[in-house]
Design an enzyme around this catalytic site. Structure first.
Site, PDB file in Angstrom:
ATOM      1  CG  LEU A   1      -1.865   1.168   1.412  1.00  0.00           C
ATOM      2  CD1 LEU A   1      -2.865   1.247   0.260  1.00  0.00           C
ATOM      3  CD2 LEU A   1      -2.624   1.060   2.740  1.00  0.00           C
TER       4      LEU A   1
ATOM      5  CD  GLU B   1       1.953   4.619  -4.268  1.00  0.00           C
ATOM      6  OE1 GLU B   1       2.034   5.831  -4.575  1.00  0.00           O
ATOM      7  OE2 GLU B   1       1.260   3.804  -4.875  1.00  0.00           O
TER       8      GLU B   1
ATOM      9  CB  THR C   1       6.181  -6.312   6.261  1.00  0.00           C
ATOM     10  OG1 THR C   1       6.270  -5.081   6.964  1.00  0.00           O
ATOM     11  CG2 THR C   1       6.569  -7.465   7.171  1.00  0.00           C
TER      12      THR C   1
ATOM     13  CD  GLU D   1      -0.921  -3.595  10.110  1.00  0.00           C
ATOM     14  OE1 GLU D   1      -2.112  -3.659  10.465  1.00  0.00           O
ATOM     15  OE2 GLU D   1      -0.234  -4.580   9.834  1.00  0.00           O
TER      16      GLU D   1
END
Ligand code: FAD
Length: 383
Positions: A125, A127, A158, A363
């Site tokens: 996700l 960048e 990851t 996250e």
């Protein structure tokens, strides 16, 4: 909510604890120094069902509920956050998302391999220019006949260099914000996809964190996960459950900090008596223990809500916010109990602090969790 573990939950927790003692703990310092966890750990995790928890058995999963998943995650995090992260991403962010959003064909293609540990997943996700504001990502997927052609760069991924499949988020139309984002399952060996390991991390040093560069990566339209344009919803649903998993990993770090600090306090003597008998050392230990219990209860509450099919996203942000900040505090307090010995890596607490620090960043940073919680409280988005 029942706070007693069932026999099955206690059995799976013990299995994870024994696995960590046998397969992880003896190698933790070496993996951290070498910046590389031994990859054979993945198949071992798969063999015990730890990569298939909550995934339906018909797709190779090992069933179980979300509390069992949290217990295993906590034990892995107590042993080594780098190993815990492999599971949190490959199972928590990728396999579970395929189980929720995938077509029958996608589930059959990927889930048995991911749950057995034959394959590893990563979640692409972030960048270089887009982190917290993920809906504004710049990677583009352009439709070309029956294919999409993808160009862009993903950062801090990851499992990135280990992965066989990338759950990748790309823009499929020019709508502003998150509306034009779609999710794809991109096989990592697709021509045009190159990966570079990011070295020199403060913590999670054993984990394969990577930059992914996509240059004219061509994938069939059947790799689209969920409807076109719904990718941001896919990502946010994955991250809500992912935050529960991060919180559980943080409880593991905090518990490891407590265990280590209590043990050391019982061995070390200063001023003619054990340091466990000094009141200010007991203050440090007691503060750690309250953080451990509070973080664990918030995390279990999320698992309970998920298992009962109730709304859990705000509770997951609360648990992740509290547990990640608590893990940093606990590791730091434990380091204080160790004195100078806490500062060298022959003792475990320095690594716990380094590993804990990223939990407040990924996250969704702590600030982003507060904005999610604040929006739920007020109905006003302050992003
Ligand atoms: P930024 O978004 O640039 O934030 C910088 C600062 O600004 C932070 O303090 C932030 O809280 C603050 N900020 C930003 N917006 C606001 C706002 N509206 N209000 C208040 N404060 C704000 N990403 C993936 O996609 N997949 C992975 O597997 C993955 N693994 C990772 C592993 C590691 C070891 C690391 C370090 C990162 C990983 N990430 C991954 C990326 C991670 O999710 C991002 O780093 C994180 O979301 C923050 O984005 P950023 O680093 O661009 O910081």
């Amino acid at each position: 909510m029942n706070l007693e573990l069932s026999e099955e939950q206690e059995a799976v927790r013990r299995l994870a604890e024994e696995f960590v003692a046998r397969e992880v703990t003896p190698h933790v310092v070496a993996w951290d120094r070498a910046e590389n966890v031994d990859r054979s750990i993945v198949k071992k995790l798969g063999a015990l069902g730890f990569l298939g928890l909550t995934v339906p058995e018909e797709y190779g999963g090992s069933g179980g509920d979300h509390l069992a998943y949290c217990l295993v995650t906590e034990e892995l995090g107590r042993g080594d956050s780098s190993v815990r992260g492999i599971v949190s991403v490959s199972l928590g962010l990728v396999a579970k998302t395929i189980a929720s959003w995938g077509s029958e064909e996608q589930k059959r293609q990927w889930l048995p391999r991911l749950t057995s540990g034959e394959a590893i997943g990563c979640f692409g996700l972030t960048e270089p220019g887009t982190g917290s504001d993920a809906g504004n990502l710049a990677t583009r997927a352009v439709r070309d006949g029956g294919d999409y052609v993808i160009n862009g760069t993903k950062m801090f991924i990851t499992n990135g260099t280990w992965a066989d499949v990338v759950l990748l988020f790309a823009r499929t139309n020019d709508s502003p914000g998150h509306r034009g984002v779609s999710a794809f399952l991109v096989p990592a060996d697709t021509p045009g996809l190159t990966r570079r390991t990011i070295h020199g991390k403060l913590g999670l040093r054993g984990q394969a964190t990577a930059e992914l560069v996509l240059e004219d990566v061509r994938v069939p339209a059947a790799t689209l996960l969920g409807p076109e344009g719904k990718g941001f919803t896919v990502a946010m649903s994955a991250l809500a459950k992912g935050r529960m998993s991060v919180a559980a990993g943080c409880v593991g770090i905090a518990q490891a900090a407590l265990d280590a600090a209590v043990r050391y306090a019982g061995e070390r003597e200063q001023f003619g008596k054990g340091i466990a008998g000094h009141q200010l050392v007991q203050e440090l230990l007691s503060e750690i223990s309250v953080d451990v219990e509070a973080a664990r209860l918030l995390t279990w509450r999320v698992a309970d809500l998920v298992d009962r099919g109730q709304e859990f996203a705000t509770a997951a942000s609360q648990a992740k916010l509290y547990a990640s900040e608590a893990a940093v505090r606990c590791a730091n307090n434990a380091l204080q109990v160790f004195g100078g010995y806490g500062y060298i890596d022959e003792y475990p607490v320095g690594k716990l602090l380094r590993d804990a620090r990223v939990m407040t960043l990924y996250e969704g940073t702590s600030q982003i969790q507060k904005l999610i919680i604040g929006r739920a409280l007020t109905g006003v988005s302050a992003f």
